[in-house]
Design a protein around this motif. Structure first.
Motif, PDB file in Angstrom:
ATOM      1  N   ALA A   1      16.321  29.461  43.306  1.00  0.00           N
ATOM      2  CA  ALA A   1      16.628  28.160  42.717  1.00  0.00           C
ATOM      3  C   ALA A   1      18.121  27.841  42.797  1.00  0.00           C
ATOM      4  N   ALA A   2      18.939  28.901  42.804  1.00  0.00           N
ATOM      5  CA  ALA A   2      20.393  28.713  42.879  1.00  0.00           C
ATOM      6  C   ALA A   2      20.903  28.723  44.319  1.00  0.00           C
ATOM      7  N   GLY A   3      19.975  28.852  45.287  1.00  0.00           N
ATOM      8  CA  GLY A   3      20.374  28.824  46.687  1.00  0.00           C
ATOM      9  C   GLY A   3      20.827  30.151  47.246  1.00  0.00           C
ATOM     10  N   GLY A   4      20.500  31.239  46.564  1.00  0.00           N
ATOM     11  CA  GLY A   4      20.926  32.557  47.021  1.00  0.00           C
ATOM     12  C   GLY A   4      19.792  33.380  47.593  1.00  0.00           C
ATOM     13  N   ARG A   5      20.071  34.647  47.877  1.00  0.00           N
ATOM     14  CA  ARG A   5      19.087  35.584  48.416  1.00  0.00           C
ATOM     15  C   ARG A   5      19.135  36.877  47.620  1.00  0.00           C
ATOM     16  N   LEU A   6      17.980  37.342  47.206  1.00  0.00           N
ATOM     17  CA  LEU A   6      17.903  38.624  46.513  1.00  0.00           C
ATOM     18  C   LEU A   6      18.051  39.731  47.543  1.00  0.00           C
ATOM     19  N   GLN A   7      19.029  40.624  47.335  1.00  0.00           N
ATOM     20  CA  GLN A   7      19.333  41.641  48.336  1.00  0.00           C
ATOM     21  C   GLN A   7      18.660  42.987  48.071  1.00  0.00           C
ATOM     22  N   HIS A   8      18.616  43.419  46.808  1.00  0.00           N
ATOM     23  CA  HIS A   8      18.179  44.791  46.561  1.00  0.00           C
ATOM     24  C   HIS A   8      17.441  44.927  45.232  1.00  0.00           C
ATOM     25  N   VAL A   9      16.924  46.115  45.002  1.00  0.00           N
ATOM     26  CA  VAL A   9      16.310  46.466  43.729  1.00  0.00           C
ATOM     27  C   VAL A   9      16.826  47.842  43.324  1.00  0.00           C
TER      28      VAL A   9
ATOM     29  N   LEU B   1      26.732  34.586  42.280  1.00  0.00           N
ATOM     30  CA  LEU B   1      26.844  33.821  43.522  1.00  0.00           C
ATOM     31  C   LEU B   1      28.227  33.210  43.665  1.00  0.00           C
ATOM     32  N   ALA B   2      28.779  32.698  42.568  1.00  0.00           N
ATOM     33  CA  ALA B   2      30.114  32.101  42.615  1.00  0.00           C
ATOM     34  C   ALA B   2      31.171  33.126  42.996  1.00  0.00           C
ATOM     35  N   ALA B   3      30.958  34.379  42.607  1.00  0.00           N
ATOM     36  CA  ALA B   3      31.921  35.447  42.903  1.00  0.00           C
ATOM     37  C   ALA B   3      31.676  36.092  44.260  1.00  0.00           C
ATOM     38  N   GLY B   4      30.576  35.734  44.929  1.00  0.00           N
ATOM     39  CA  GLY B   4      30.274  36.323  46.233  1.00  0.00           C
ATOM     40  C   GLY B   4      29.661  37.701  46.166  1.00  0.00           C
TER      41      GLY B   4
ATOM     42  N   TYR C   1      35.872  43.250  40.708  1.00  0.00           N
ATOM     43  CA  TYR C   1      36.005  44.575  41.320  1.00  0.00           C
ATOM     44  C   TYR C   1      34.779  45.021  42.103  1.00  0.00           C
ATOM     45  N   VAL C   2      33.611  44.431  41.849  1.00  0.00           N
ATOM     46  CA  VAL C   2      32.380  44.910  42.467  1.00  0.00           C
ATOM     47  C   VAL C   2      31.977  44.027  43.642  1.00  0.00           C
ATOM     48  N   THR C   3      31.095  44.559  44.472  1.00  0.00           N
ATOM     49  CA  THR C   3      30.546  43.794  45.601  1.00  0.00           C
ATOM     50  C   THR C   3      29.071  43.499  45.418  1.00  0.00           C
ATOM     51  N   SER C   4      28.400  44.180  44.486  1.00  0.00           N
ATOM     52  CA  SER C   4      27.002  43.880  44.205  1.00  0.00           C
ATOM     53  C   SER C   4      26.714  44.064  42.723  1.00  0.00           C
ATOM     54  N   VAL C   5      25.696  43.338  42.246  1.00  0.00           N
ATOM     55  CA  VAL C   5      25.309  43.420  40.836  1.00  0.00           C
ATOM     56  C   VAL C   5      23.811  43.656  40.729  1.00  0.00           C
ATOM     57  N   ASN C   6      23.427  44.315  39.636  1.00  0.00           N
ATOM     58  CA  ASN C   6      22.022  44.593  39.340  1.00  0.00           C
ATOM     59  C   ASN C   6      21.690  43.846  38.054  1.00  0.00           C
TER      60      ASN C   6
ATOM     61  N   ILE D   1      39.410  53.583  52.537  1.00  0.00           N
ATOM     62  CA  ILE D   1      37.974  53.283  52.473  1.00  0.00           C
ATOM     63  C   ILE D   1      37.796  51.786  52.255  1.00  0.00           C
ATOM     64  N   ARG D   2      36.997  51.153  53.105  1.00  0.00           N
ATOM     65  CA  ARG D   2      36.742  49.719  52.976  1.00  0.00           C
ATOM     66  C   ARG D   2      35.637  49.475  51.951  1.00  0.00           C
ATOM     67  N   ILE D   3      35.842  48.473  51.116  1.00  0.00           N
ATOM     68  CA  ILE D   3      34.862  48.114  50.105  1.00  0.00           C
ATOM     69  C   ILE D   3      34.148  46.857  50.566  1.00  0.00           C
ATOM     70  N   GLU D   4      32.862  46.966  50.852  1.00  0.00           N
ATOM     71  CA  GLU D   4      32.103  45.886  51.454  1.00  0.00           C
ATOM     72  C   GLU D   4      30.716  45.762  50.849  1.00  0.00           C
ATOM     73  N   VAL D   5      30.192  44.551  50.897  1.00  0.00           N
ATOM     74  CA  VAL D   5      28.801  44.319  50.504  1.00  0.00           C
ATOM     75  C   VAL D   5      27.884  44.967  51.528  1.00  0.00           C
ATOM     76  N   LEU D   6      26.878  45.674  51.060  1.00  0.00           N
ATOM     77  CA  LEU D   6      25.878  46.224  51.975  1.00  0.00           C
ATOM     78  C   LEU D   6      25.004  45.094  52.486  1.00  0.00           C
ATOM     79  N   ASP D   7      24.749  45.068  53.770  1.00  0.00           N
ATOM     80  CA  ASP D   7      23.923  44.006  54.342  1.00  0.00           C
ATOM     81  C   ASP D   7      23.015  44.589  55.410  1.00  0.00           C
ATOM     82  N   HIS D   8      21.756  44.795  55.060  1.00  0.00           N
ATOM     83  CA  HIS D   8      20.777  45.339  55.999  1.00  0.00           C
ATOM     84  C   HIS D   8      19.910  44.243  56.592  1.00  0.00           C
ATOM     85  N   SER D   9      20.296  42.992  56.369  1.00  0.00           N
ATOM     86  CA  SER D   9      19.458  41.868  56.851  1.00  0.00           C
ATOM     87  C   SER D   9      19.715  41.539  58.293  1.00  0.00           C
ATOM     88  N   LYS D  10      20.817  42.046  58.859  1.00  0.00           N
ATOM     89  CA  LYS D  10      21.194  41.678  60.236  1.00  0.00           C
ATOM     90  C   LYS D  10      20.435  42.519  61.250  1.00  0.00           C
TER      91      LYS D  10
END
Length: 259
Positions: free
Chosen positions: A105-113, A58-61, A32-37, A250-259
């Motif tokens: 190490a898992a090939g991902g990127r840390l997005q937020h704090v 990462l597996a869940a996107g 159900y979520v798009t980001s995790v802490n 309302i669209r449910i999307e991952v926040l992406d400020h890297s672009k």
């Protein structure tokens, strides 16, 4: 339903068990979520829990964020401590660094704090603590987005530092007229009805206001909604809130400020 033009991120706290102990409903909430802490080892979490949480996310996107807390396992990081800004900086850098290593190490990127518990609330109202956490986030060099409560000093400090921010709201909590969260020990502070929580979420995203306990409207900015995973009906709440948002266009999307 006609598109409202609004988008929102759904986040949840994640990986908050440690050792032989589990906490929350991580696996069920991931759908159900798009980001995790992810807890970073102070209030909860350990190296093995952190690694597994990163791999699951990462597996869940799901976008991954660090969830640094106070060094208080017995109180689950929910008890305020008298710490200096220097300590807040060091605690935050330490925890971000630990989780970031697992993410890389898992090939991902840390997005937020997003600070946890008492540290989160201290950063909402204490400018020195807020600035220390923001300096820590900036010092990592990962261009982290700062998640903080709508209208908080933490978000103000992050904007001054030039960091991206995500203004957070809570569907299952009542608000005061000034837009702050009602204290948990006050009657009506926790919203236990999933239909009410879903309507609250839609109102905050679509209309820009939270519903106070006395029925008034408090202005908020809802970039991301926190879905708590530790309640007995957490998964049902998450499902109902997500469905209500989609139904409202309302669209449910991952926040992406890297672009």
């Amino acid at each position: 339903m006609k598109e409202s033009g609004k988008t929102v991120d759904l986040n949840c706290d994640f990986g908050e068990g440690y050792g032989a102990y589990t906490f929350g409903q991580d696996a069920e909430l991931l759908q159900y979520v798009t980001s995790v802490n992810i807890a970073c080892g102070f209030h909860a979490g350990d190296p093995h829990t952190m690694r597994r949480a990163v791999e699951q996310s990462l597996a869940a996107g799901a976008a991954i964020g660090a969830h640094p807390g106070l060094p208080d396992r017995l109180g689950f990081g929910r008890r305020e401590m008298a710490i200096t800004p220097e300590e807040a900086y060091d605690f935050t850098v330490y925890q971000i660094g630990a989780l970031s290593a697992f993410v890389r190490a898992a090939g991902g990127r840390l997005q937020h704090v997003k600070p946890h518990g008492a540290l989160y609330h201290m950063a909402n109202s204490n400018s020195a603590i807020a600035e220390a956490i923001v300096r820590a986030a900036a010092a990592t060099g990962d261009a982290l987005t700062v998640y903080g409560q709508s209208g908080s000093l933490l978000l103000e400090a992050a904007r001054r530092e030039g960091l991206a921010v995500a203004s957070e709201v809570f569907a299952d909590r009542a608000y005061e007229r000034d837009g702050s969260l009602m204290a948990r020990n006050k009657p009506g502070a926790l919203i236990a009805d999933e239909e009410q929580a879903a309507a609250h979420a839609v109102a905050m995203v679509k209309n820009g206001y939270a519903i106070t306990v006395d029925g008034e409207r408090a202005p908020v900015q809802a970039d991301t909604i926190c879905l708590h995973g530790d309640g007995p009906h957490a998964v049902q709440f998450a499902s109902r809130i997500r469905k209500a948002l989609i139904k409202a266009g309302i669209r449910i999307e991952v926040l992406d400020h890297s672009k």
